[in-house]
Design a protein around this motif. Structure first.
Motif, PDB file in Angstrom:
ATOM      1  N   ARG A  47      36.418  12.337  48.908  1.00 56.51           N
ATOM      2  CA  ARG A  47      36.315  11.088  49.666  1.00 56.51           C
ATOM      3  C   ARG A  47      34.972  10.406  49.382  1.00 56.51           C
ATOM      4  O   ARG A  47      34.026  11.005  48.908  1.00 56.51           O
ATOM      5  CB  ARG A  47      36.393  11.359  51.171  1.00 56.51           C
ATOM      6  N   PRO A  75      39.684   7.806  49.450  1.00 55.28           N
ATOM      7  CA  PRO A  75      39.557   7.488  50.876  1.00 55.28           C
ATOM      8  C   PRO A  75      38.091   7.341  51.283  1.00 55.28           C
ATOM      9  O   PRO A  75      37.204   7.938  50.668  1.00 55.28           O
ATOM     10  CB  PRO A  75      40.202   8.705  51.564  1.00 55.28           C
ATOM     11  N   VAL A 132      39.075   3.584  61.780  1.00 53.26           N
ATOM     12  CA  VAL A 132      39.723   4.126  62.969  1.00 53.26           C
ATOM     13  C   VAL A 132      39.113   5.492  63.272  1.00 53.26           C
ATOM     14  O   VAL A 132      38.735   6.252  62.372  1.00 53.26           O
ATOM     15  CB  VAL A 132      41.255   4.253  62.796  1.00 53.26           C
ATOM     16  N   THR A 179      39.078   9.279  64.279  1.00 52.73           N
ATOM     17  CA  THR A 179      39.960  10.444  64.192  1.00 52.73           C
ATOM     18  C   THR A 179      39.664  11.375  65.371  1.00 52.73           C
ATOM     19  O   THR A 179      38.782  11.102  66.193  1.00 52.73           O
ATOM     20  CB  THR A 179      39.743  11.210  62.873  1.00 52.73           C
ATOM     21  N   ARG A 223      37.854   7.082  59.665  1.00 52.36           N
ATOM     22  CA  ARG A 223      38.402   6.858  58.333  1.00 52.36           C
ATOM     23  C   ARG A 223      38.771   5.387  58.197  1.00 52.36           C
ATOM     24  O   ARG A 223      39.070   4.700  59.177  1.00 52.36           O
ATOM     25  CB  ARG A 223      39.638   7.734  58.087  1.00 52.36           C
ATOM     26  N   PRO A 278      41.466   2.956  56.828  1.00 50.70           N
ATOM     27  CA  PRO A 278      42.828   2.881  56.289  1.00 50.70           C
ATOM     28  C   PRO A 278      42.886   2.019  55.025  1.00 50.70           C
ATOM     29  O   PRO A 278      42.078   1.115  54.831  1.00 50.70           O
ATOM     30  CB  PRO A 278      43.626   2.228  57.433  1.00 50.70           C
ATOM     31  N   ASP A 279      43.856   2.301  54.182  1.00 49.35           N
ATOM     32  CA  ASP A 279      43.997   1.545  52.935  1.00 49.35           C
ATOM     33  C   ASP A 279      44.148   0.057  53.199  1.00 49.35           C
ATOM     34  O   ASP A 279      43.608  -0.782  52.451  1.00 49.35           O
ATOM     35  CB  ASP A 279      45.203   2.056  52.140  1.00 49.35           C
ATOM     36  N   ARG A 316      40.790  -1.425  53.936  1.00 46.51           N
ATOM     37  CA  ARG A 316      39.996  -1.492  52.707  1.00 46.51           C
ATOM     38  C   ARG A 316      40.444  -2.680  51.856  1.00 46.51           C
ATOM     39  O   ARG A 316      39.609  -3.406  51.301  1.00 46.51           O
ATOM     40  CB  ARG A 316      40.153  -0.188  51.939  1.00 46.51           C
TER      41      ARG A 316
END
Length: 202
Positions: free
Chosen positions: A80, A116, A139, A141, A170, A172-173, A176
Motif C-alpha cells: 500500500r 491502495p 473512510v 476502518t 483507507r 476508496p478507489d 482516489r
C-alpha cells in the motif's frame, strides 16, 4: 477545492528535488507538532529520490509540504501507499491549499503505481480526521495502531500510559479517482514539474 483568481497571491506546487531537499527537511522537522512522527534523514532522502514528496512555494520559500510513501505499518501482506503527512504554514490554512497539495501528492504516486492508499490519524487530531475524511474522501476502518512508550519517544501526544493511538483509514478507489478528476477539472497537471496556483481569498 479550486483556488480563486480573486487574490494575486501566487504559489507553486512542485516536487522536492536534491536541490531543495535540505530546506524541505528542515521545514518538516520544524512543523511536526504533536500529531505527526518525524521522518529520518535517510528515509526523507529516499522519499525525495522516489519523487513521493511535493511542496508549495511562495516566492521561492517552502510554505507547505506533503508526502505519500510506501506503507510500513505491515497491517497485512498487501502493498500500500501511506498518506504520510501534510505540513502547512499557519497563515495559509483554511483556504483550500492543504486539500489541493494532498490531492496532487496522492494523484502523482497513484498514477505511477495504483496501489491502495492508507492514512493514520492520531485519535486526538480532529483537524487531521477532517482533512482525510471530509476533504479527501478517506473512510475510517475498524483498525487502530498503537505506539508504546518506547516507540518514537518525545513525539506524538500520549495518554496516561505513555501510548499514542491512531485510527487507520483507507482511500476508496472512487475517492482516489475523484481527486484526480478534480485536478483535471481545474486544469492542474500533477505530472508537471511545477503547478502554479493562486489562493482563494480568506
Amino acid at each position: 477545492m479550486k483556488p480563486s483568481a480573486r487574490t494575486p497571491e501566487a504559489l507553486v506546487i512542485t516536487p522536492v528535488t536534491n536541490v531543495t531537499r535540505n530546506t524541505a527537511f528542515e521545514f518538516h522537522r520544524s512543523h511536526l507538532g504533536e500529531f505527526m512522527l518525524p521522518v529520518t534523514s535517510t528515509a526523507f532522502q529516499q522519499i525525495v529520490k522516489a519523487r513521493q514528496m511535493v511542496v508549495v512555494e511562495r516566492q521561492g520559500e517552502i510554505v507547505g509540504l506533503c508526502y505519500v510513501k510506501p506503507d510500513g505499518k505491515e497491517l497485512d501482506t498487501v502493498s500500500r501507499w501511506e498518506f504520510g503527512g501534510l505540513h502547512l504554514s499557519p497563515a495559509l490554512r483554511g483556504r483550500g491549499l492543504g486539500t489541493l497539495l494532498s490531492s496532487v501528492a496522492i494523484t502523482a504516486v497513484t498514477r505511477a503505481d495504483p496501489k491502495p492508499v492508507m492514512g493514520y490519524v492520531h485519535q486526538d487530531n480532529p483537524a487531521g480526521m477532517g482533512l482525510l475524511v471530509h476533504r479527501l474522501g478517506f473512510v475510517v476502518t475498524d483498525q487502530k495502531v498503537r505506539l508504546g512508550p518506547d516507540d518514537a519517544p518525545g513525539h506524538l501526544r500520549r495518554d496516561s500510559a505513555g501510548c499514542a493511538t491512531a485510527h487507520v483509514l483507507r482511500l476508496p478507489d472512487a475517492a482516489r479517482a475523484r481527486l484526480s478528476d478534480d485536478l483535471e477539472r481545474i486544469g492542474l497537471d500533477s505530472d508537471s514539474p511545477s503547478v502554479p496556483v493562486t489562493l482563494r481569498s480568506e
